[in-house]
Design a protein around this motif. Structure first.
Motif, short mmCIF file in Angstrom:
data_model
loop_
_atom_site.label_atom_id
_atom_site.label_comp_id
_atom_site.label_asym_id
_atom_site.label_seq_id
_atom_site.Cartn_x
_atom_site.Cartn_y
_atom_site.Cartn_z
N UNK A 93 19.08 -4.08 4.23
CA UNK A 93 20.04 -4.34 2.95
C UNK A 93 19.53 -3.20 2.10
N UNK A 94 18.64 -2.59 2.27
CA UNK A 94 18.19 -1.69 1.07
C UNK A 94 17.35 -0.20 1.60
N UNK A 95 16.63 0.07 0.70
CA UNK A 95 15.99 1.38 1.08
C UNK A 95 14.52 1.33 0.66
N UNK A 96 13.68 2.00 1.45
CA UNK A 96 12.06 1.65 0.88
C UNK A 96 11.64 2.87 0.10
N UNK A 97 10.65 2.56 -0.74
CA UNK A 97 9.88 3.95 -1.30
C UNK A 97 8.53 3.79 -0.85
N UNK A 98 8.02 4.96 -0.71
CA UNK A 98 6.37 4.77 -0.70
C UNK A 98 5.56 5.45 -1.76
N UNK A 99 5.92 5.78 -2.75
CA UNK A 99 5.37 6.64 -3.93
C UNK A 99 5.92 5.64 -5.19
N UNK A 100 5.08 5.29 -5.74
CA UNK A 100 5.07 4.61 -7.14
C UNK A 100 4.83 5.44 -8.31
N UNK A 101 5.58 6.10 -9.08
CA UNK A 101 5.14 6.82 -10.26
C UNK A 101 5.23 6.32 -11.59
N UNK A 102 3.92 6.21 -12.07
CA UNK A 102 3.89 5.64 -13.37
C UNK A 102 3.43 6.42 -14.39
N UNK A 103 3.98 6.48 -15.78
CA UNK A 103 3.45 7.36 -16.79
C UNK A 103 3.51 8.81 -16.46
N UNK A 104 4.40 9.28 -15.93
CA UNK A 104 4.39 10.68 -15.24
C UNK A 104 3.34 11.04 -14.18
N UNK A 105 2.01 10.59 -14.83
CA UNK A 105 1.01 11.48 -14.10
C UNK A 105 0.44 10.58 -12.85
N UNK A 106 0.62 9.19 -12.97
CA UNK A 106 -0.02 8.19 -12.22
C UNK A 106 0.85 8.11 -10.83
N UNK A 107 0.15 8.38 -9.91
CA UNK A 107 1.18 8.37 -8.59
C UNK A 107 0.32 7.40 -7.60
N UNK A 108 1.02 6.35 -7.13
CA UNK A 108 0.25 5.36 -6.30
C UNK A 108 1.07 5.41 -4.70
N UNK A 109 0.27 5.64 -3.83
CA UNK A 109 0.81 5.90 -2.46
C UNK A 109 0.84 4.60 -1.70
N UNK A 110 2.25 3.83 -1.51
CA UNK A 110 2.13 2.75 -1.04
C UNK A 110 1.93 3.01 0.19
#
Ligand SMILES: Cc1cc2nc3c(=O)[nH]c(=O)nc-3n(C[C@H](O)[C@H](O)[C@H](O)COP(=O)(O)OP(=O)(O)OC[C@H]3O[C@@H](n4cnc5c(N)ncnc54)[C@H](O)[C@@H]3O)c2cc1C
Length: 486
Positions: A74-91
């Motif tokens: 029913x949806x789409x997936x994302x593998x990167x979360x970007x927070x505060x412009x600089x912080x990147x979390x690789x799911x």
């Protein structure tokens, strides 16, 4: 308030058919406990959605109910979360079958959970509002105002309040809901866009404006934002022009926003009930805790509450476990609620940081988490929900209380084996645990590791380790089964 009539005793009444109540009611029915769900809204599935992010641990729980694949579609997936412009979390690095965040509207989660609950025989009572509650040693009287305005008292052995942040059940048992307001004024809009953003989730803050746009995948987009120059009460009118203007300030463009089907303001609180269990009444989901939408934790945490409580309540109602098992719900889930409050509140405070010292902290945190793998893994484990473990009794095996990943078994994989809502005993390949399974078949499945692992592990229905030992000691296995499975 006293009712004008009394119905016979229900084993369990669940109040509220949001995601938490629906999962819990379905789990109880799956375990053979007759359950009635009381909901004040009329029966209609809304297309207006609050949550839109489903995390890895929630998908694992849905997989254990054979619902994950359908929800993924029913949806789409994302593998990167970007927070505060600089912080990147690789799911993508998450040690889970679901190394991503699923973006899908909350109504899709509710649609699947409601269908499951109905198929399993949950009785739904819509347009039925809980207006009062009293309890004694043997049960709970729940006053429910029905569609005709008449208040009827229903007697139940247990009541679960999954009735959201304004929970009437919580108030009726006298539980306070201490906390603070974290964001005074947020807006929400579901819109169409003339231009498609580059990614499924676009987020930024600039000066006094913050905006986030999420693609639901069906042509609709969710915009959420705040404007520090214009903090107003929730009931102040909101026009699409305001949403466009704040989005332009935060993201540089409004992507040709039009056709809002939903415009709404809300404020975000950080609150938690001190006790999730008061006698025969239990609280779950938003009724027990609320926090900022940062990190998309609300619905996910409520679903984990339900997964934790369902099998325990079923075991107690069926007389297989002592009532004290219900105390472990408080002991296990209250600290998780506290941790979620802390982390989502921390994210919001850093995102809104105005003073230079806090901004410097934000830059430092971002740089540290980006560079240090353990810090990144910890942040990911917490946001996705896979990192939580429950406290184990002193002297237990090191695995007790930990989440079990979807390990391969000789005949399949663990989360398939969990689909019966049963405990799963996993033994080494050569072990001879020819069980007295016959008498426990409805609540225990015995499996073997696909690998050469030498540990014996008893997995709870919610995918956490109940008991473990290195090697196989048949007598110890029987004792563990008797203690945990009944
Ligand atoms: C803008 C926004 C974005 C969000 N994004 C996310 C996200 O991305 N991820 C996430 O995990 N969470 C998110 N959340 C939070 C999420 O929506 C909630 O945490 C979730 O809906 C809680 O589910 P619940 O079943 O506990 O309660 P609810 O969904 O609130 O359901 C409670 C139900 O109880 C019923 N009820 C209330 N009172 C009574 C009564 N007296 N008698 C009978 N029935 C009653 C209500 O009608 C309702 O149906 C977001 C919230 C907001 C506002």
């Amino acid at each position: 308030m006293n009712g004008t009539g009394t119905n016979p005793t229900h084993p369990v009444l669940v109040v509220g058919s949001g995601p938490t109540g629906l999962l819990l009611a379905g789990d109880l029915a799956a375990a053979g406990v007759p359950v009635t769900l009381v909901e004040k809204r009329p029966h209609e599935i809304s297309n207006l959605s609050r949550a839109f992010g489903v995390h890895a641990r929630t998908l694992e729980q849905l997989d254990a109910r054979d619902l994950a694949d359908e929800l993924l579609a029913t949806g789409s997936t994302i593998t990167e979360l970007r927070l505060f412009r600089r912080l990147s979390l690789d799911l993508g690095t998450l040690p889970s079958r679901f190394p991503f965040l699923l973006i899908t509207p909350q109504y899709e989660v509710e649609r699947l959970l409601e269908r499951r609950a109905r198929e399993l025989g949950v009785e739904f009572r819509h347009e039925s509002e809980v207006v009062g509650l009293r309890q004694d040693d043997s049960g709970v009287d729940l006053d429910v105002r029905g569609p005709d305005g008449e208040v009827v008292t229903h007697r139940a052995a247990y009541v679960v309040g999954a009735d959201g942040h304004r929970s009437a059940v919580r108030r009726a048992v006298g539980q306070p809901f201490p906390g603070v307001s974290v964001i005074k004024s947020l807006f929400l809009a579901d819109v169409r866009l003339a231009e498609r953003p580059d990614s499924v989730l676009t987020v930024n803050g600039a000066g006094d404006a913050f905006a986030m746009i999420v693609a639901f995948g069906d042509g609709w987009y969710r915009v959420m934002g705040w404007n520090r120059r214009h903090e107003v009460p929730d009931d102040a009118p909101l026009a699409l022009d305001e949403v466009k203007e704040v989005t332009r300030r935060a993201l540089g463009t409004d992507y040709g926003m039009r056709d809002a089907r939903w415009l709404s303001r809300f404020h975000s609180d950080e609150r938690q009930a001190p006790e999730y269990r008061v006698g025969r009444v239990l609280l779950a989901g938003d009724a027990a805790h609320v926090h900022s939408p940062a990190g998309g934790q609300g619905m996910n945490t409520g679903l984990q509450d339900a997964a934790n409580l369902g099998w325990k309540l079923a075991a107690v109602v069926k007389g297989r476990s002592p009532e004290s098992l219900l105390d472990t719900y408080q002991a296990e889930r209250h600290p998780v609620g506290e941790a979620v409050l802390r982390s989502s509140g921390g994210l919001v405070r850093l995102a809104r940081a105005r003073n230079p010292a806090l901004r410097a902290v934000r830059a430092l945190v971002s740089a540290f988490v980006n560079a240090a793998r353990p810090a990144q893994a910890k942040a990911l484990a917490q946001i996705s929900g896979i990192g939580y473990r429950y406290a184990a009794p002193r002297g237990s095996h090191r695995l007790v209380g930990t989440r079990v990943p979807d390990v391969p078994l000789e005949g399949g994989r663990l989360y398939e084996a969990l689909r019966g809502g049963r405990f799963v005993l996993i033994t080494p390949k050569a072990a001879e645990v020819s069980s007295d399974q016959g008498s426990r078949e409805d609540r225990l499945s015995v499996e073997r590791w696909a690998s050469d692992r030498r540990t014996t592990v008893l997995v709870r229905p919610d995918g956490y380790v109940a008991w473990a030992a290195d090697g196989v000691d048949t007598r110890a296995v029987w004792a563990a089964l008797a203690a945990h499975v009944g």
